[in-house]
Design an enzyme around this catalytic site. Structure first.
Site, PDB file in Angstrom:
ATOM      1  N   ASP A 217       0.728  -1.094   0.173  1.00  0.00           N
ATOM      2  CA  ASP A 217       0.104   0.090  -0.035  1.00  0.00           C
ATOM      3  C   ASP A 217       0.944   1.467  -0.002  1.00  0.00           C
ATOM      4  OD1 ASP A 217      -2.119  -1.981   0.003  1.00  0.00           O
ATOM      5  OD2 ASP A 217      -3.181  -0.767   1.817  1.00  0.00           O
TER       6      ASP A 217
ATOM      7  N   CYS B 291       1.287  -8.064   4.710  1.00  0.00           N
ATOM      8  CA  CYS B 291       0.825  -6.749   4.713  1.00  0.00           C
ATOM      9  C   CYS B 291      -0.878  -6.494   4.454  1.00  0.00           C
ATOM     10  CB  CYS B 291       1.675  -6.226   3.271  1.00  0.00           C
ATOM     11  SG  CYS B 291       3.102  -6.100   3.791  1.00  0.00           S
ATOM     12  N   ASP B 292      -1.258  -5.409   4.380  1.00  0.00           N
ATOM     13  CA  ASP B 292      -2.657  -4.830   4.377  1.00  0.00           C
ATOM     14  C   ASP B 292      -3.733  -6.004   4.079  1.00  0.00           C
ATOM     15  OD1 ASP B 292      -0.612  -2.738   4.719  1.00  0.00           O
ATOM     16  OD2 ASP B 292      -2.330  -1.416   4.614  1.00  0.00           O
ATOM     17  N   LYS B 293      -3.938  -6.221   2.698  1.00  0.00           N
ATOM     18  CA  LYS B 293      -5.066  -6.748   2.184  1.00  0.00           C
ATOM     19  C   LYS B 293      -4.654  -8.448   2.183  1.00  0.00           C
ATOM     20  CE  LYS B 293      -6.450  -2.855   1.994  1.00  0.00           C
ATOM     21  NZ  LYS B 293      -4.940  -2.529   2.503  1.00  0.00           N
TER      22      LYS B 293
ATOM     23  N   CYS C  99       5.281  -2.307   8.095  1.00  0.00           N
ATOM     24  CA  CYS C  99       5.523  -1.163   8.633  1.00  0.00           C
ATOM     25  C   CYS C  99       5.243  -0.856  10.100  1.00  0.00           C
ATOM     26  CB  CYS C  99       4.834  -0.196   7.716  1.00  0.00           C
ATOM     27  SG  CYS C  99       5.352   0.054   6.037  1.00  0.00           S
TER      28      CYS C  99
ATOM     29  N   GLU D  66      -6.738   4.163  -0.221  1.00  0.00           N
ATOM     30  CA  GLU D  66      -6.406   4.798   1.212  1.00  0.00           C
ATOM     31  C   GLU D  66      -6.049   6.482   0.844  1.00  0.00           C
ATOM     32  OE1 GLU D  66      -3.668   2.549   2.811  1.00  0.00           O
ATOM     33  OE2 GLU D  66      -4.765   1.106   3.570  1.00  0.00           O
TER      34      GLU D  66
ATOM     35  N   SER E 202      -5.249   4.791   5.307  1.00  0.00           N
ATOM     36  CA  SER E 202      -4.442   4.252   5.854  1.00  0.00           C
ATOM     37  C   SER E 202      -4.194   3.832   7.298  1.00  0.00           C
ATOM     38  CB  SER E 202      -2.887   4.375   5.467  1.00  0.00           C
ATOM     39  OG  SER E 202      -1.700   3.760   5.993  1.00  0.00           O
TER      40      SER E 202
END
Length: 551
Positions: A78, A119-121, A191, A441, A467
């Site tokens: 992202d 990570c995110d998704k 992150c 985002e 985010s």
């Protein structure tokens, strides 16, 4: 075993010949076949080390008497996709990843699975797939990145985005910007703050699909490698015990995850993902349940971007297990819910108590309600989301003047160019799941507002999302979105908007008859689309139900 579909009996002679082409022996044919679903790639700092962890997982599977089969998934970073066309593919990739795993694990029937996201998704996508396939499964993430050290302070990725606003305001030199660039992201891993990736990895642990410390053990630590090996070993035992995701993804554990979500002030994106996971698992969880948990669960930990405390600090004081133990003292956790290693009660027997700094005692919380709030009102009758744990006190009840933008880039340029002043409410619309499409985002605009020192006097609302690194009075997921004819489509410059977070309200202060006249104009036509985004926009539902596809 499920793998017998391709290896048992005389009719499967051709199948066995292909398996032997892979080098399998007769003795291996009799053992459990375990999928190792890995998100490794050269694109993503959070994924660059996952092949190493996958090897540890495979070693663990073999230790326990299983046979590992690894394959890979796509995954969007992202941070790299932020603020350009690529961000429209981030949330959209969630469904694509889940579908591709379904394809692989149906075409090649195995007995169990270890999922290695970071990570995110990718994390929620793999949980969706695990639920859909319902094979004995366990998760082990890549772990968080270590915090950066810039200009004498510890920072995360959010501060690098805010540095852009500081530089635009003349508050940073070129040399200082280079130090941000070189030192803010010092290691592999997701992150370093309580952003979406770390939030979801923590909630995977809380919901019971991962081993203790999955959410917090740093990516660079040897303990992360041992955790991966232990997850591999446990995956074989789960097959033998026939413990499946639907035994774990129950309403009881989903509420445990929601309680944890509120207690740690997790990313607002968790609302989207938990709703989608509940939908896939057939669990009755709605946005109203999230609101109820928000009002009930105190926030007992506040991490970057809302503070100078990082995931690695949470790990040092006991991690998510210590959070769960503290919540259990007020009967806010269902201790009898099953996990991949016994019940929550059994797991918490070894957990540490609150340290008082990183994790506050349940009797002395940071705030009496949760880190996320669900707002409703004429602007969002189906709900909107704000990470209230990262909002300044003076912005909790705010009335401002609308500055309206039909897209993120136009708003971002206005913020950097000085077009936004104290008292404004930045409105970014046509960025929802359908209108974006992909619900991009908005870290760049929120970070620019913070970097310019306006996060105590300017709010931002959008039918897009934020985010996990965003902070400030940023209200996202406004439903219905503009493309569906939601009221956000009919805001005009100069309108007054009232955001009352304590009372969970968001209102456009414009008379009904005026709004009715505006609605006669209709909404903007859909954007011209091709490829996957065209199909995605046709199938996706709005944020209030998790941006899942139409049934």
């Amino acid at each position: 075993m499920r793998s017998d579909l391709m290896k048992d009996g005389y009719t499967r002679l051709p199948h066995r010949s292909l398996l032997k082409a892979l080098g399998l022996t007769d003795s291996e044919m009799k053992k459990p076949f375990i999928a190792v679903v890995c998100a490794a790639s050269d694109y993503v700092p959070g994924h660059m080390h996952l092949k190493e962890l996958a090897q540890a997982v495979k070693d663990g599977i073999r230790n326990a008497g299983g046979i590992p089969f690894e394959f890979f998934t796509i995954g969007v970073c992202d941070g790299l996709a932020m603020n350009h066309k690529g961000m429209r593919y981030s949330l959209a990739s969630r469904e694509l990843i889940a579908d591709s795993i379904e394809v692989m694990l149906t075409a090649h029937p195995l007995d169990g699975a270890v999922f290695i996201p970071n990570c995110d998704k990718i994390v929620p996508a793999m949980i969706l797939a695990a639920s859909r396939m319902d094979l004995p499964s366990i998760f082990v993430s890549g772990g968080p990145m270590s915090s950066g050290h810039v200009l004498g302070k510890r920072i995360g990725l959010s501060e690098t985005f805010e540095a852009v606003g500081l530089y635009a305001d003349g508050k940073l030199t070129d040399e200082q910007m280079l130090e941000y660039e070189n030192k803010s992201c010092p290691t592999c891993g997701s992150c370093s703050g309580m952003y979406t990736a770390n939030s979801m990895n923590c909630l995977t642990e809380a919901v019971g699909l991962a081993l203790p410390f999955n959410g917090t053990e740093p990516a660079v630590n040897s303990a992360r490698r041992r955790l991966a090996k232990e997850a591999g070993e446990r995956s074989v035992e789960l097959v033998r015990e026939d413990i499946r995701p639907h035994d774990i993804l129950t309403r009881r554990n989903m509420l445990n995850a929601l309680a944890t979500d509120m207690a740690i002030g997790a990313s607002s994106n968790t609302v989207l993902h938990l709703l989608a996971i509940a939908h896939e698992a057939g669990v009755d969880i709605t946005i109203d349940d999230i609101d109820a948990m928000s009002r009930k669960i105190p926030q007992i930990s506040k991490l970057n971007p809302a503070s100078s405390i990082f995931i690695e600090d949470l790990n040092e004081v006991g991690g998510i297990q210590a959070i769960l133990k503290e919540l259990s003292k007020k009967d806010l956790i269902d201790l009898d819910a099953l996990t991949v290693t016994g019940t929550q009660r059994e797991r918490l027997a070894k957990a540490r108590s609150a340290d008082g700094t990183v994790i506050h005692p349940i009797d002395a919380p940071i705030r009496a309600d949760g880190g996320i709030a669900i707002l409703k009102g004429n602007l969002a009758p189906e709900g909107a989301v704000v990470k209230q744990g990262a909002v300044k006190p003076e912005m909790m009840d705010f009335t401002g003047t609308a500055k309206v933008f039909d897209g993120e880039q136009e708003a971002y340029d206005a913020i950097l160019g000085g077009g936004i002043q104290a008292g404004d409410v930045v409105v970014i619309r046509y960025e929802g799941p359908k209108g974006g499409p992909g619900m991009p985002e908005m870290l760049s605009p929120t970070a620019a507002i913070a970097g310019k020192g306006l996060d105590g006097s300017v709010a931002l609302i959008t039918d897009g999302r934020f985010s996990g690194a965003s902070r400030g009075a940023s209200v996202g997921h406004i439903s219905p979105e503009a493309a569906e004819g939601g009221l956000i489509a009919f805001i005009e410059n100069g309108d007054k908007i009232h955001i009352d977070i304590p009372n969970r309200s968001i209102e456009l202060l414009v008379a009904d008859d005026v709004i009715a006249k505006r609605k006669e104009k209709g909404v903007l036509p859909p954007k011209p689309l091709t490829g996957y985004l065209k199909r995605y926009a046709k199938q996706v539902r709005n944020a209030s139900v998790g941006a899942v596809f139409e049934d």
